[in-house]
Design an enzyme around this catalytic site. Structure first.
Site, short mmCIF file in Angstrom:
data_model
loop_
_atom_site.label_atom_id
_atom_site.label_comp_id
_atom_site.label_asym_id
_atom_site.label_seq_id
_atom_site.Cartn_x
_atom_site.Cartn_y
_atom_site.Cartn_z
N HIS A 13 0.87 -1.18 0.00
CA HIS A 13 0.00 0.00 0.00
C HIS A 13 0.91 1.22 0.00
O HIS A 13 1.56 1.52 1.01
CB HIS A 13 -0.91 -0.01 1.23
CG HIS A 13 -1.93 -1.10 1.21
ND1 HIS A 13 -2.43 -1.68 2.37
CD2 HIS A 13 -2.54 -1.73 0.17
CE1 HIS A 13 -3.31 -2.61 2.03
NE2 HIS A 13 -3.39 -2.66 0.72
N GLU A 16 1.34 3.98 2.91
CA GLU A 16 1.63 3.57 4.29
C GLU A 16 3.13 3.73 4.57
O GLU A 16 3.88 2.75 4.69
CB GLU A 16 1.12 2.15 4.53
CG GLU A 16 -0.39 2.08 4.37
CD GLU A 16 -0.97 0.71 4.64
OE1 GLU A 16 -0.21 -0.24 4.94
OE2 GLU A 16 -2.21 0.57 4.56
N HIS A 109 2.99 -2.84 7.25
CA HIS A 109 1.89 -1.94 6.88
C HIS A 109 1.82 -0.80 7.90
O HIS A 109 2.60 -0.75 8.85
CB HIS A 109 0.56 -2.70 6.88
CG HIS A 109 0.37 -3.58 5.69
ND1 HIS A 109 -0.49 -3.30 4.66
CD2 HIS A 109 0.97 -4.76 5.36
CE1 HIS A 109 -0.44 -4.25 3.75
NE2 HIS A 109 0.44 -5.16 4.16
N GLU A 190 1.44 -4.12 11.62
CA GLU A 190 0.80 -2.81 11.51
C GLU A 190 1.48 -1.82 12.45
O GLU A 190 1.69 -2.13 13.62
CB GLU A 190 -0.69 -2.90 11.85
CG GLU A 190 -1.49 -3.79 10.93
CD GLU A 190 -1.89 -3.09 9.65
OE1 GLU A 190 -1.58 -1.88 9.50
OE2 GLU A 190 -2.53 -3.73 8.79
#
Length: 214
Positions: A13, A16, A109, A190
């Site tokens: 992504h 990010e 991420h 994350e």
């Protein structure tokens, strides 16, 4: 048969950016003179992909590639023309898995709401979940930034449910690589954009009228 392989990737992504920051920290550590890094290099082979979606990064996209596709929903059936690096990564991981060398999969991420750093992972059946959750617990022991309580170990049927984008997570890296490579330790790490695991308390500045501290 060669040393076990650890695979680490980031920026599937494009927007990010904390993922890139953490990736660079990981790379610097692995290349450092730290005795722990030296021991890791001796025991394992590290395969690292710093930017899985370079076109999306160059175009300033937040989650998609130049075709407008979220690549982290196409690991289950990637197509060379549409899914670029994901297609190559999946083929390579399947090859290493077939040789019995793939040990660990980690994809970096960023997260906008939950604080600190935590895993999105698969909930496994039987003793496998002990190894799966055990690794996450060890991460918290060794890092003040990692929050085990925020980790999510999703049930197998949860991946089939549609997300906010209308797509299920069956095509995400951690789900597809776990299933197709028969790999226990597959994680999404994350990392929050601007908040650590704990929020520091800021004392009010002396002399300000009450209610103006913010």
């Amino acid at each position: 048969h060669g040393r076990p392989i650890v695979f680490i990737s980031a920026r599937v992504h494009p927007g990010e950016t904390p993922a890139q920051f953490v990736f660079m920290g990981c790379l610097r550590f692995l290349l450092s003179d730290d005795p722990r890094a030296a021991d890791l290099r001796e025991r394992y082979v590290f395969k690292l992909v710093p930017i899985l979606n370079p076109d999306g990064v160059a175009c300033g996209h937040y989650r998609t590639n130049t075709y407008g596709l979220n690549l982290n929903r196409h690991y289950d059936h990637p197509i060379l023309k549409e899914h670029e690096a994901i297609w190559a990564v999946k083929r390579t991981l399947l090859h290493w898995s077939g040789k019995g060398r793939l040990l660990f999969y980690l994809d970096f991420h960023a997260h906008a709401s939950k604080r600190g750093c935590f895993f999105l992972a698969n909930r496994l059946a039987g003793p496998g979940q002990g190894w799966n959750a055990g690794y996450a617990r060890v991460c918290q022991i060794n890092s003040p930034h990692f929050d085990f309580e925020n980790c999510e170990f999703a049930e197998p049927d949860a991946a089939e449910k549609e997300g906010k984008d209308g797509m299920s997570k069956e095509g995400s890296g951690r789900v597809s690589i776990h299933r197709d490579c028969r790999l226990c330790n597959t994680y999404t790490l994350e990392c929050n954009y601007n908040r650590g695991r704990k929020t520091a308390i800021v004392n009010p500045a002396p002399g300000l009228p009450k209610g103006t501290e913010s």
